[in-house]
Design an enzyme around this catalytic site. Sequence first.
Site, PDB file in Angstrom:
ATOM      1  CG  ASP A   1      -1.817  -0.435   7.973  1.00 33.48           C
ATOM      2  OD1 ASP A   1      -2.608   0.499   7.766  1.00 33.48           O
ATOM      3  OD2 ASP A   1      -1.958  -1.577   7.480  1.00 33.48           O
TER       4      ASP A   1
ATOM      5  N   GLY B   1       0.837  -1.207   0.000  1.00 34.35           N
ATOM      6  CA  GLY B   1       0.000   0.000   0.000  1.00 34.35           C
ATOM      7  C   GLY B   1       0.868   1.251   0.000  1.00 34.35           C
TER       8      GLY B   1
HETATM    9  O1  F6P Z   1      -1.462  -1.572   4.341  1.00 38.79           O
HETATM   10  C1  F6P Z   1      -2.031  -0.325   4.220  1.00 38.79           C
HETATM   11  C2  F6P Z   1      -3.516  -0.435   3.965  1.00 38.79           C
HETATM   12  O2  F6P Z   1      -4.013   0.852   3.692  1.00 38.79           O
HETATM   13  C3  F6P Z   1      -4.332  -1.066   5.095  1.00 38.79           C
HETATM   14  O3  F6P Z   1      -4.623  -0.179   6.139  1.00 38.79           O
HETATM   15  C4  F6P Z   1      -5.551  -1.531   4.349  1.00 38.79           C
HETATM   16  O4  F6P Z   1      -6.159  -2.601   5.002  1.00 38.79           O
HETATM   17  C5  F6P Z   1      -4.981  -1.971   3.025  1.00 38.79           C
HETATM   18  O5  F6P Z   1      -3.781  -1.264   2.854  1.00 38.79           O
HETATM   19  C6  F6P Z   1      -5.885  -1.743   1.856  1.00 38.79           C
HETATM   20  O6  F6P Z   1      -5.274  -2.273   0.741  1.00 38.79           O
HETATM   21  P1  F6P Z   1      -5.766  -2.059  -0.762  1.00 38.79           P
HETATM   22  O7  F6P Z   1      -5.426  -0.633  -1.127  1.00 38.79           O
HETATM   23  O8  F6P Z   1      -4.990  -3.042  -1.533  1.00 38.79           O
HETATM   24  O9  F6P Z   1      -7.236  -2.279  -0.763  1.00 38.79           O
END
Ligand code: F6P
Length: 323
Positions: A128, A11
């Site tokens: 996170d 992310g």
């Molecule tokens: O790891 C960072 C994060 O924003 C988490 O807080 C969240 O659960 C996840 O990534 C969401 O991921 P994606 O953007 O792949 O849906």
Amino acid sequence: MKNIGVLTSGGDGPGMNAAIRAVVRTAAYHGIDVYGIRRGYQGMIEGDIYKMQTTDVSNTIQRGGTILKTARSKEFMTAAGMQKAYEQLKKHGIEALVLIGGDGTFRGAVEFFKHYTIPAIGVPGTIDKDLAGTDFTIGFDTAVNTAVQAIDKIRDTAEAHDRLFIIEVMGRDAGYIALHSGLASGAEDILIPEMKTNMDEVLQRIDNDEHRKKTVHILVVAEGDDFGGAKEVYDAVTKRFPNKDVRSTVLGHIQRGGSPTCADRILASRLGHAAVEALCDGKTQVMAGIVNGELVYTPFEQCVKENGVISRDMAEMIRVLAV
Ligand code: F6P
């Protein structure tokens, strides 16, 4: 060492560009060429790699997202994927790596380095904040500030209508965003994955507020809470208090974008610079972090295993201050 590669993975988080900039410019200072690897490990597998110029990072310190783009690569977790990735590094003459990312990025690195040897330094980039070996991760401060601004706005309308709001923030396995944004926005309660949620107690606290004539109740829930997210909490609250005016909001990916805060820009600049200096000093397979203001290097395995330590005192304090 003449050539290093840099990538962002997992992310994205505001401040990643500031980290890339620091890597490129510090390497240039040492006369080292930097190869940008697009879309994280997936781009490494596919050879989506280009030689970066110092001007490529001009006017990026204030921008969210990542100029190198990012991805979550399933293929990299396979033996064939790792082999392809290693061959691409050899083909481009990349002798060392700077990996900017979070939990998944360093777990991938741990697996890769079981089979292939190439010096690598990690830079913690995730909203996170779920890594050991650093007090803060790049993007966390901006994400929390975004969440706080949103919660402040929601409180205005909650006050106007005397409503109870359930606000879901990000954090798949970690409650730091909920903890910090909850405390900073004066939330009445928070629910986080690190502390088992007792819904009866949560509902009792709402009931107590009602008896104290407290008309607004803001409940911040981390998406990864063991009881569930905003929807599950909304269902439980409305079932118990059918006459209460309740709304729920999921803040979602708004928390991942935007211009990085000053704190994130400084953290990213320090850690991107530290990563290149560490490679020059012969360090490998460690993540650069800042603990108590000091630069420290922690092995990848330790960073992902220990996952930081949540402050239960802070969580309790939120309830005390909401009385
Ligand atoms: O790891 C960072 C994060 O924003 C988490 O807080 C969240 O659960 C996840 O990534 C969401 O991921 P994606 O953007 O792949 O849906």
